[in-house]
Write a protein that holds these residues in place. Structure first.
Motif, PDB file in Angstrom:
ATOM      1  N   LEU A  36      43.937  28.114  36.560  1.00 43.75           N
ATOM      2  CA  LEU A  36      44.279  29.271  37.384  1.00 43.75           C
ATOM      3  C   LEU A  36      45.063  30.341  36.636  1.00 43.75           C
ATOM      4  O   LEU A  36      45.168  31.475  37.106  1.00 43.75           O
ATOM      5  N   GLY A  37      45.642  30.003  35.482  1.00 43.98           N
ATOM      6  CA  GLY A  37      46.610  30.872  34.836  1.00 43.98           C
ATOM      7  C   GLY A  37      46.217  32.324  34.668  1.00 43.98           C
ATOM      8  O   GLY A  37      46.935  33.230  35.110  1.00 43.98           O
ATOM      9  N   PRO A  38      45.087  32.632  34.012  1.00 45.62           N
ATOM     10  CA  PRO A  38      44.714  34.037  33.862  1.00 45.62           C
ATOM     11  C   PRO A  38      44.538  34.747  35.195  1.00 45.62           C
ATOM     12  O   PRO A  38      44.952  35.900  35.362  1.00 45.62           O
ATOM     13  N   GLY A  39      43.940  34.056  36.167  1.00 42.91           N
ATOM     14  CA  GLY A  39      43.746  34.665  37.481  1.00 42.91           C
ATOM     15  C   GLY A  39      45.055  34.928  38.193  1.00 42.91           C
ATOM     16  O   GLY A  39      45.222  35.973  38.840  1.00 42.91           O
ATOM     17  N   VAL A  40      45.994  33.995  38.095  1.00 36.56           N
ATOM     18  CA  VAL A  40      47.309  34.206  38.707  1.00 36.56           C
ATOM     19  C   VAL A  40      47.993  35.407  38.083  1.00 36.56           C
ATOM     20  O   VAL A  40      48.562  36.258  38.788  1.00 36.56           O
ATOM     21  N   GLY A  41      47.953  35.506  36.758  1.00 31.13           N
ATOM     22  CA  GLY A  41      48.561  36.664  36.102  1.00 31.13           C
ATOM     23  C   GLY A  41      47.954  37.973  36.551  1.00 31.13           C
ATOM     24  O   GLY A  41      48.663  38.956  36.818  1.00 31.13           O
ATOM     25  N   ASP A  42      46.634  38.001  36.670  1.00 32.34           N
ATOM     26  CA  ASP A  42      45.933  39.212  37.085  1.00 32.34           C
ATOM     27  C   ASP A  42      46.246  39.565  38.535  1.00 32.34           C
ATOM     28  O   ASP A  42      46.498  40.731  38.878  1.00 32.34           O
ATOM     29  N   VAL A  43      46.249  38.550  39.402  1.00 41.97           N
ATOM     30  CA  VAL A  43      46.536  38.782  40.820  1.00 41.97           C
ATOM     31  C   VAL A  43      47.972  39.271  41.014  1.00 41.97           C
ATOM     32  O   VAL A  43      48.219  40.201  41.794  1.00 41.97           O
ATOM     33  N   MET A  44      48.920  38.648  40.320  1.00 46.72           N
ATOM     34  CA  MET A  44      50.308  39.071  40.485  1.00 46.72           C
ATOM     35  C   MET A  44      50.516  40.482  39.960  1.00 46.72           C
ATOM     36  O   MET A  44      51.269  41.271  40.553  1.00 46.72           O
ATOM     37  N   ALA A  45      49.871  40.826  38.868  1.00 50.51           N
ATOM     38  CA  ALA A  45      49.978  42.192  38.358  1.00 50.51           C
ATOM     39  C   ALA A  45      49.412  43.186  39.364  1.00 50.51           C
ATOM     40  O   ALA A  45      49.999  44.251  39.611  1.00 50.51           O
ATOM     41  N   GLU A  46      48.278  42.851  39.949  1.00 48.08           N
ATOM     42  CA  GLU A  46      47.675  43.716  40.962  1.00 48.08           C
ATOM     43  C   GLU A  46      48.589  43.863  42.171  1.00 48.08           C
ATOM     44  O   GLU A  46      48.805  44.976  42.683  1.00 48.08           O
ATOM     45  N   LEU A  47      49.145  42.737  42.631  1.00 54.80           N
ATOM     46  CA  LEU A  47      50.010  42.756  43.807  1.00 54.80           C
ATOM     47  C   LEU A  47      51.274  43.563  43.549  1.00 54.80           C
ATOM     48  O   LEU A  47      51.704  44.380  44.393  1.00 54.80           O
ATOM     49  N   ILE A  48      51.881  43.373  42.391  1.00 57.78           N
ATOM     50  CA  ILE A  48      53.117  44.084  42.064  1.00 57.78           C
ATOM     51  C   ILE A  48      52.853  45.576  41.869  1.00 57.78           C
ATOM     52  O   ILE A  48      53.625  46.430  42.325  1.00 57.78           O
ATOM     53  N   ALA A  49      51.753  45.904  41.198  1.00 59.09           N
ATOM     54  CA  ALA A  49      51.478  47.305  40.873  1.00 59.09           C
ATOM     55  C   ALA A  49      50.960  48.106  42.060  1.00 59.09           C
ATOM     56  O   ALA A  49      51.239  49.307  42.173  1.00 59.09           O
ATOM     57  N   THR A  50      50.204  47.437  42.959  1.00 59.53           N
ATOM     58  CA  THR A  50      49.553  48.187  44.039  1.00 59.53           C
ATOM     59  C   THR A  50      50.029  47.809  45.428  1.00 59.53           C
ATOM     60  O   THR A  50      49.730  48.505  46.388  1.00 59.53           O
ATOM     61  N   GLY A  51      50.717  46.664  45.544  1.00 59.35           N
ATOM     62  CA  GLY A  51      51.176  46.219  46.856  1.00 59.35           C
ATOM     63  C   GLY A  51      50.180  45.376  47.609  1.00 59.35           C
ATOM     64  O   GLY A  51      50.447  44.948  48.744  1.00 59.35           O
ATOM     65  N   ALA A  52      49.009  45.107  47.014  1.00 54.81           N
ATOM     66  CA  ALA A  52      47.985  44.315  47.709  1.00 54.81           C
ATOM     67  C   ALA A  52      47.053  43.679  46.695  1.00 54.81           C
ATOM     68  O   ALA A  52      47.009  44.070  45.531  1.00 54.81           O
ATOM     69  N   THR A  53      46.296  42.684  47.152  1.00 49.72           N
ATOM     70  CA  THR A  53      45.252  42.076  46.335  1.00 49.72           C
ATOM     71  C   THR A  53      44.150  41.577  47.256  1.00 49.72           C
ATOM     72  O   THR A  53      44.412  41.130  48.373  1.00 49.72           O
ATOM     73  N   GLU A  54      42.916  41.668  46.769  1.00 47.40           N
ATOM     74  CA  GLU A  54      41.784  41.196  47.562  1.00 47.40           C
ATOM     75  C   GLU A  54      41.664  39.672  47.515  1.00 47.40           C
ATOM     76  O   GLU A  54      40.978  39.086  48.356  1.00 47.40           O
ATOM     77  N   THR A  55      42.296  39.021  46.570  1.00 49.54           N
ATOM     78  CA  THR A  55      42.232  37.565  46.463  1.00 49.54           C
ATOM     79  C   THR A  55      43.174  36.950  47.491  1.00 49.54           C
ATOM     80  O   THR A  55      44.368  37.243  47.492  1.00 49.54           O
ATOM     81  N   PRO A  56      42.679  36.105  48.396  1.00 50.45           N
ATOM     82  CA  PRO A  56      43.535  35.570  49.462  1.00 50.45           C
ATOM     83  C   PRO A  56      44.628  34.649  48.924  1.00 50.45           C
ATOM     84  O   PRO A  56      44.353  33.718  48.176  1.00 50.45           O
ATOM     85  N   LEU A  57      45.859  34.929  49.342  1.00 48.89           N
ATOM     86  CA  LEU A  57      47.016  34.138  48.914  1.00 48.89           C
ATOM     87  C   LEU A  57      47.798  33.574  50.091  1.00 48.89           C
ATOM     88  O   LEU A  57      48.846  32.942  49.889  1.00 48.89           O
ATOM     89  N   HIS A  58      47.306  33.763  51.302  1.00 48.48           N
ATOM     90  CA  HIS A  58      48.092  33.421  52.489  1.00 48.48           C
ATOM     91  C   HIS A  58      48.558  31.966  52.481  1.00 48.48           C
ATOM     92  O   HIS A  58      49.714  31.677  52.825  1.00 48.48           O
ATOM     93  N   ASP A  59      47.711  31.046  52.091  1.00 48.08           N
ATOM     94  CA  ASP A  59      48.068  29.631  52.145  1.00 48.08           C
ATOM     95  C   ASP A  59      49.139  29.261  51.121  1.00 48.08           C
ATOM     96  O   ASP A  59      49.709  28.171  51.193  1.00 48.08           O
ATOM     97  N   PHE A  60      49.426  30.171  50.174  1.00 50.52           N
ATOM     98  CA  PHE A  60      50.376  29.871  49.116  1.00 50.52           C
ATOM     99  C   PHE A  60      51.690  30.631  49.270  1.00 50.52           C
ATOM    100  O   PHE A  60      52.544  30.609  48.385  1.00 50.52           O
TER     101      PHE A  60
END
Length: 371
Positions: free
Chosen positions: A338-362
């Motif tokens: 998961l590592g590269p994907g987590v890094g990419d998702v967190m960067a997207e979330l921090i930079a834009t405030g949202a991500t299309e990858t579902p994270l609700h369960d986490f």
């Protein structure tokens, strides 16, 4: 500074890279050297089979990035799409495998079922007593020793500051963001990303977010070099504790793990040690998968400090109590893929405030809701 990342394993270095690629000013702080914690202790499995189903969108995103890693990072991190096969030895496990295959298909994971003859034909020597297997051809493995340093170096080339071998003291919320006091000075930024692994719950607790996490160490080993064959990563579907797994590296050694209870690890200092009394059970498990290993010499064993959350799901996403705080920790021994994907998702979330990858369960707030 825009973002401070605390923790320099695969999650932290990947996040630093993807943040820097988005033009975000980022400082990563690591108490040792990057990639020397849970990441380097990993088996190196890049596996989607058997994952918690709502985690598959993140796993798919990460698998795509693994395929781009060499070009993206400017070096070979030994990602190899050798395929991932999980053998079945019992009828009850076959039922489990087939149920998962059906459930995973709507989530975009198509697994091939192999019968005994197909296993023998395609992977000679594997699991002679197996009654079936699942096969995921696009999964495989990577080198845990190479990936975090590669992300850190690539992030540095994009302007990120990587601060290693630094003791972290106070982490506080200020009017302008966050301040992190360390043995190399005070760092300040508008936002903070907690990728501190087994220590991540301690950081979350400073902001009123309690996570039921324990630190445990897996046991891994490696054999002497053998004639190289292009083997898939090999695992097992089972309800037993004999869940061994193995892979062969290009120099011929067989890396193996599983089939042993994880040991408890004190977070201070956080050093995990392999237990030689657990090795015989591991060897019995991997010989069942690949009988040719029966007379092979084990040359090294090791362990590492990993964070295990009570529900065996990671913490990923924004803080529930503190604006500007984000978490990505507690991957329960399943984080390497998961590592590269987590890094990419967190960067997207921090930079834009949202991500299309579902994270609700986490989300970290799931524990507060259950209290």
């Amino acid at each position: 500074m825009d973002v401070i990342v605390v923790g320099g394993g695969l999650m932290g270095t990947a996040a630093a890279y993807f943040l820097a690629r988005r033009g975000v000013r980022v400082t990563l702080i690591e108490r040792n050297r990057v990639g020397t914690g849970a990441t380097v202790a990993s088996f190196g499995n890049i596996r989607r089979t058997g994952r918690y189903l709502p985690q598959l969108p993140l796993a798919h995103r990460s698998r795509a990035l693994w395929g781009e890693a060499e070009k993206m990072l400017g070096r070979d991190v030994e990602f190899r799409a050798t395929g991932h096969v999980r053998l079945v030895f019992e009828e009850e496990s076959l039922a489990d495998m087939r149920a998962y295959v059906e459930a995973a298909r709507p989530w975009g994971l198509d697994l091939e079922e192999l019968g005994p003859e197909e296993i023998r034909a395609r992977f000679p020597g594997l699991g002679p007593d197996a009654i079936a297997a699942s096969f995921s051809p696009r999964d495989g493995c990577g080198n845990p020793r190479l990936i975090a340093p590669a992300f850190a170096d690539a992030a540095r080339r994009l302007g990120a500051e990587i601060v290693e071998e630094v003791a972290v003291g106070e982490i506080v919320r200020t009017g302008a963001g966050f301040e992190v006091t360390t043995s190399k000075g005070v760092f300040a930024a508008e936002r903070l990303l907690n990728t501190a692994g087994a220590w991540g719950a301690r950081i979350a607790a400073r902001f009123g977010e309690e996570v039921p996490l324990v630190a445990r160490g897996p046991q891994m080993g490696v054999t002497e070099p053998l004639p190289h064959r292009i083997l898939p990563v090999v695992g097992i579907w089972t309800r037993q504790k004999s869940d061994g797994y193995l892979r062969q590296v290009e120099r011929g050694n067989i890396v193996f793990g599983g089939a042993a209870e994880r040991t408890e690890v004190p977070l201070d200092p956080g050093h995990a040690k392999a237990d030689p009394t657990r090795l015989p059970a591991q060897l019995r498990a991997i010989v069942r998968l690949l009988p040719a290993l029966a007379k092979v010499t084990v040359i090294r064993t090791w362990s590492g400090c990993e964070g295990y959350v009570a529900d065996m799901l990671p913490i990923i996403g924004a803080s529930g109590t503190t604006a500007g705080l984000f978490h990505a920790f507690g991957f329960c021994g399943h984080g390497f893929q998961l590592g590269p994907g987590v890094g990419d998702v967190m960067a997207e979330l921090i930079a834009t405030g949202a991500t299309e990858t579902p994270l609700h369960d986490f989300r970290i707030g799931r524990f507060a809701a259950a209290a």
